[in-house]
Design an enzyme around this catalytic site. Structure first.
Site, PDB file in Angstrom:
ATOM      1  N   CYS A 190       6.753   6.319   0.291  1.00  0.00           N
ATOM      2  CA  CYS A 190       6.382   5.015  -0.261  1.00  0.00           C
ATOM      3  C   CYS A 190       7.265   3.982   0.420  1.00  0.00           C
ATOM      4  O   CYS A 190       8.489   3.976   0.221  1.00  0.00           O
ATOM      5  CB  CYS A 190       6.582   4.998  -1.776  1.00  0.00           C
TER       6      CYS A 190
ATOM      7  N   CYS B 153       1.949  -2.568  -0.084  1.00  0.00           N
ATOM      8  CA  CYS B 153       2.055  -1.188   0.373  1.00  0.00           C
ATOM      9  C   CYS B 153       2.644  -1.218   1.775  1.00  0.00           C
ATOM     10  O   CYS B 153       1.962  -1.564   2.743  1.00  0.00           O
ATOM     11  CB  CYS B 153       0.703  -0.481   0.376  1.00  0.00           C
TER      12      CYS B 153
END
Length: 288
Positions: free
Chosen positions: A223, A76
């Protein structure tokens, strides 16, 4: 570790938000139900991902990542910037390292609040992404959504930057109804580990616009790994240069795919929203 006094930070990177829990001084056992309870935006704290900091022998910290649906994942990018900022402040230095499930990330926290993460070398072979069948050229694979004779999306590039991504290039990113399409393609049989689904509009040779359906989290404001994957895909198709401003719904990241060593560098901001204590009932939801 006393669940009744378990401290957390609520942080975000361009609106992609996280509950960050420090478990470096004790053991924290979390199941999928507890993760979903914490991530629930009505009954819990609310987040796209839950991040747990653990001790590391290979880096300054180990970052464990759960998506809001309770599934654990390996990468992430936006969370890595937040964690780097926390660790850099603790250590009193600008350069820190973060271990994830499959690699060690280098990070630099600038005086201007911008954080650069070295995301490593992207994986481009079909079996590294992974795909369920062989494609020799992952710059453009056979996959489409919509009617056979007039697909809404088709021929994505696929890239793994710690997690799998399918990147569709379109004329107008905002014109795509990405919610239902992303939910469908995330679970396509071609992706044995599911996939993040992005639509990308090339605005100029150094600027792209990206919207992403994030695996296990849904539509997101930003993202970081999708920004990296989208830039790599654009560069591989010779649509941009090797440094790309990437505009996401939540703001901008700068992605550089460094020619010297093939590493992808992601630069962007982080924010601390608030701090608090996790109630015990969120860690042990009813029925667990």
């Amino acid at each position: 570790m006393d669940a009744n006094t378990l401290h957390f930070r609520k942080m975000n990177g361009l609106g992609n938000d996280f509950v960050v829990v420090d478990a470096r001084t004790g053991t924290l056992a979390l199941g999928a139900d507890a993760v979903r309870a914490i991530a629930d935006r009505k009954e819990g704290i609310g987040c796209d991902q839950l991040i747990v900091l653990e001790p590391s022998e290979a880096a300054d910290v180990f970052m464990r990542i759960w998506n809001a649906d309770g599934g654990e994942v390996a990468a992430c990018g936006n969370a890595a910037r937040c964690v780097a900022a926390v660790v850099a402040q603790e250590q009193g230095r600008a350069d820190v390292t973060i271990e994830t499930e499959d690699q060690v990330l280098g990070a630099h926290v600038g005086a201007d609040g911008q954080v650069t993460i070295d995301m490593g070398v992207p994986r481009l072979r079909w079996d590294e992404i992974p795909l369920a069948e062989e494609f020799h050229d992952t710059r453009r694979i056979e996959l489409q959504a919509g009617p056979i004779d007039a697909p809404v999306l088709h021929s994505p590039a696929v890239v793994n930057v710690g997690n799998p991504h399918a990147v569709f290039f379109v004329e107008k990113a905002d014109a795509i109804d990405l919610g239902p399409i992303g939910a469908m393609l995330e679970h396509h049989p071609l992706f044995p580990e599911r996939a993040n689904i992005s639509v990308v509009q090339v605005l100029s040779p150094d600027h792209i616009k990206v919207r992403t359906w994030e695996r296990g989290a849904g539509l997101t404001q930003a993202c970081g790994t999708a920004a990296c994957a989208s830039a790599v895909a654009a560069i591989r198709r010779e649509l941009t240069g090797r440094t790309v401003k990437t505009t996401l719904p939540g703001g901008d990241l700068v992605i550089e795919w460094r020619e010297a060593d093939g590493h992808v560098l992601m630069t962007g901001p982080f924010a601390l929203d608030f701090e608090g204590t996790l109630p015990a009932e969120l860690l042990t939801p009813a029925g667990v």
